[in-house]
Enzyme design. Sequence first.
Site, PDB file in Angstrom:
ATOM      1  N   LYS A  16      -4.129   3.791  -1.120  1.00  0.00           N
ATOM      2  CA  LYS A  16      -4.691   5.006  -1.696  1.00  0.00           C
ATOM      3  C   LYS A  16      -3.704   5.557  -2.707  1.00  0.00           C
ATOM      4  O   LYS A  16      -2.515   5.619  -2.472  1.00  0.00           O
ATOM      5  CB  LYS A  16      -4.877   6.063  -0.601  1.00  0.00           C
ATOM      6  CG  LYS A  16      -5.984   5.749   0.356  1.00  0.00           C
ATOM      7  CD  LYS A  16      -6.337   7.007   1.152  1.00  0.00           C
ATOM      8  CE  LYS A  16      -7.264   6.663   2.302  1.00  0.00           C
ATOM      9  NZ  LYS A  16      -6.571   6.657   3.597  1.00  0.00           N
ATOM     10  N   ASP A  38       0.816  -1.217   0.000  1.00  0.00           N
ATOM     11  CA  ASP A  38       0.000   0.000   0.000  1.00  0.00           C
ATOM     12  C   ASP A  38       0.843   1.258   0.000  1.00  0.00           C
ATOM     13  O   ASP A  38       2.056   1.207  -0.194  1.00  0.00           O
ATOM     14  CB  ASP A  38      -1.048  -0.001   1.116  1.00  0.00           C
ATOM     15  CG  ASP A  38      -0.492  -0.516   2.422  1.00  0.00           C
ATOM     16  OD1 ASP A  38       0.662  -0.187   2.711  1.00  0.00           O
ATOM     17  OD2 ASP A  38      -1.217  -1.251   3.114  1.00  0.00           O
ATOM     18  N   MET A  40      -0.220   9.663  12.445  1.00  0.00           N
ATOM     19  CA  MET A  40      -1.460  10.021  11.743  1.00  0.00           C
ATOM     20  C   MET A  40      -2.165  11.210  12.413  1.00  0.00           C
ATOM     21  O   MET A  40      -3.382  11.261  12.461  1.00  0.00           O
ATOM     22  CB  MET A  40      -2.432   8.825  11.725  1.00  0.00           C
ATOM     23  CG  MET A  40      -1.900   7.664  10.917  1.00  0.00           C
ATOM     24  SD  MET A  40      -3.089   6.321  10.795  1.00  0.00           S
ATOM     25  CE  MET A  40      -2.857   5.493  12.361  1.00  0.00           C
TER      26      MET A  40
HETATM   27  N1  SAH Z   1       2.726   0.539  10.719  1.00  0.00           N
HETATM   28  C1  SAH Z   1       3.325   1.832  10.578  1.00  0.00           C
HETATM   29  C2  SAH Z   1       2.370   2.939  10.930  1.00  0.00           C
HETATM   30  C3  SAH Z   1       1.232   3.074   9.977  1.00  0.00           C
HETATM   31  S1  SAH Z   1       0.187   4.414  10.344  1.00  0.00           S
HETATM   32  C4  SAH Z   1       4.568   1.895  11.444  1.00  0.00           C
HETATM   33  O1  SAH Z   1       4.797   1.019  12.285  1.00  0.00           O
HETATM   34  O2  SAH Z   1       5.359   2.811  11.245  1.00  0.00           O
HETATM   35  C5  SAH Z   1       0.793   5.632   9.252  1.00  0.00           C
HETATM   36  C6  SAH Z   1       1.485   6.744  10.021  1.00  0.00           C
HETATM   37  O3  SAH Z   1       2.801   6.337  10.363  1.00  0.00           O
HETATM   38  C7  SAH Z   1       1.667   8.008   9.247  1.00  0.00           C
HETATM   39  O4  SAH Z   1       0.511   8.806   9.237  1.00  0.00           O
HETATM   40  C8  SAH Z   1       2.786   8.657  10.006  1.00  0.00           C
HETATM   41  O5  SAH Z   1       2.326   9.222  11.209  1.00  0.00           O
HETATM   42  C9  SAH Z   1       3.643   7.461  10.365  1.00  0.00           C
HETATM   43  N2  SAH Z   1       4.693   7.223   9.395  1.00  0.00           N
HETATM   44  C10 SAH Z   1       4.921   6.097   8.703  1.00  0.00           C
HETATM   45  N3  SAH Z   1       6.029   6.218   7.936  1.00  0.00           N
HETATM   46  C11 SAH Z   1       6.504   7.453   8.156  1.00  0.00           C
HETATM   47  C12 SAH Z   1       7.626   8.189   7.683  1.00  0.00           C
HETATM   48  N4  SAH Z   1       8.498   7.664   6.809  1.00  0.00           N
HETATM   49  N5  SAH Z   1       7.824   9.436   8.138  1.00  0.00           N
HETATM   50  C13 SAH Z   1       6.971   9.992   9.020  1.00  0.00           C
HETATM   51  N6  SAH Z   1       5.901   9.349   9.481  1.00  0.00           N
HETATM   52  C14 SAH Z   1       5.663   8.101   9.072  1.00  0.00           C
END
Ligand code: SAH
Length: 491
Positions: free
Chosen positions: A55, A33, A168
């Site tokens: 998306k 995704d 998020m």
């Molecule tokens: N499973 C993922 C989180 C998914 S929710 C994890 O463990 O990281 C998605 C959120 O993760 C985004 O809205 C943001 O807040 C954060 N996120 C994921 N990758 C990111 C990145 N490279 N830089 C900043 N925020 C990130």
Amino acid sequence: MTVYLVGGGPGDPGLITVRGAEVLARADVVVYDRLSVTSLLDLAPARAERISVGKAPGRASRPQAEINALLVERGRAGQEVVRLKGGDPFVFARGGEEVAALRAAGVTFEIVPGITSAVAVPAYAGVPVTHRGLASSFTIVTGQEGEAGLPVDWEAVARVGGTIAVLMGVAKREEIARRLMAGGLPADTPVAAVTWGTRPEQRTVRTTLGGLAGEPIESPAVMLVGAVARLELPWYESRPLFGRRVIVTRAREQASGLVERLHELGAATVELPVIEIGEPDDGGVALREAAGRVGEYDWVVFTSANAVVRFFAALGAVGSDTRALGGRRVAAIGPGTADALATAGVRADLVPERFVAEALLDAFPPGPGRVLLPRAAVARDALPAGLAGRGFTVDVVEAYRTIVGRPSSEALAAAATASAVTFTSSSTVTNYLAVAGDLPVPPVVACIGPITADTARAAGLTVDVVAAEHTIDGLVTALVETLGRAGPTPP
Ligand code: SAH
């Protein structure tokens, strides 16, 4: 067969686990995704099916139930399925729902945890999430309470103290800040918001809870609230080429060394493989024939790693091996070619100090003798002519052909805003202009050596960088001097 829920890490492709890379390498299907690290898709076999369920602009993401059904269906069909997720699959990623569906359907699954953005993104911004004397707890909270299906008690989170990592939460940052302050956190509590962390686009905004709503912050971001957010231990964003985008024009098979070096220096890269290596016009007949009677030559001269690889393949094809080179002397035009020879088990007898044909000629002992020169279909005549001038009989044999590559439209779009373009041979220049001639020329044009630079100038380009040492390392060093933090900032 198994469905693997794989955490792909936060963005830097190096941050996938060994197990994650292993299962990707044998996947039949990869389901990914928007936050999946798309370059990780290259770890899957070329034949693997790649299905996006995320998306994309103008397209809604697939409902979770559909994704679950897809995983069940592919798992049941006996395929090796990788469900690739950003960060960790069980941190705000609905991994639990997917696993429950697989379990209910009796499909075998494995969970490969990943490095979550909640920890890695702060690390790349130089912010430790815990620190002696500053934070004795670390809370990860979602700003999209609706998606989690449960309300977050922000006032209570504020009372926990320690570090708060909000995922998020960009869109709701005003409300989040207000409620954390209502819970007792002072308005001057430090905040670090890191967008696109661990990627070349990373950007860190330092502010306070009181100032958070007024700051322009882009999604996706990890927002860190608490005393640690004041710490500054930068390393990633201070790399010399951080924030620069560099075009790599080498053939896909050869690009990785340069791409890796550029990434380590903080640059983003656009791979525009304007060259593809193809069979020679005769299908390699002449090369195999020459390899079969290599014993007749005094010297074999290689002017590219490609020629080395092709020559040894031809040697194998005629039932021979490196021993056929016993008694021959072998020359390599530069260290890249010498490395390719070493990989084939042969040490070059001669590598000139400067890596151009003229220097190779100067280093050559006088003839007579017979020279085999396997090389690209179209190449300069300087070397065979010079060797002939020194009394050698030279057989030039076509080992491969370079053809104009067809970069993707995404790569071309990314190239349009690059800070620099790198050329590693004259044919990269010629082919780049054929493929990307309509794009604006990047502010910095960098060439591996004088011959390549001459080709670029003859084609009307202004050359800004010519590597002093005509190797990939030399090119990178010269690029850092011109484009690095100490150098002038390009427009
Ligand atoms: N499973 C993922 C989180 C998914 S929710 C994890 O463990 O990281 C998605 C959120 O993760 C985004 O809205 C943001 O807040 C954060 N996120 C994921 N990758 C990111 C990145 N490279 N830089 C900043 N925020 C990130």
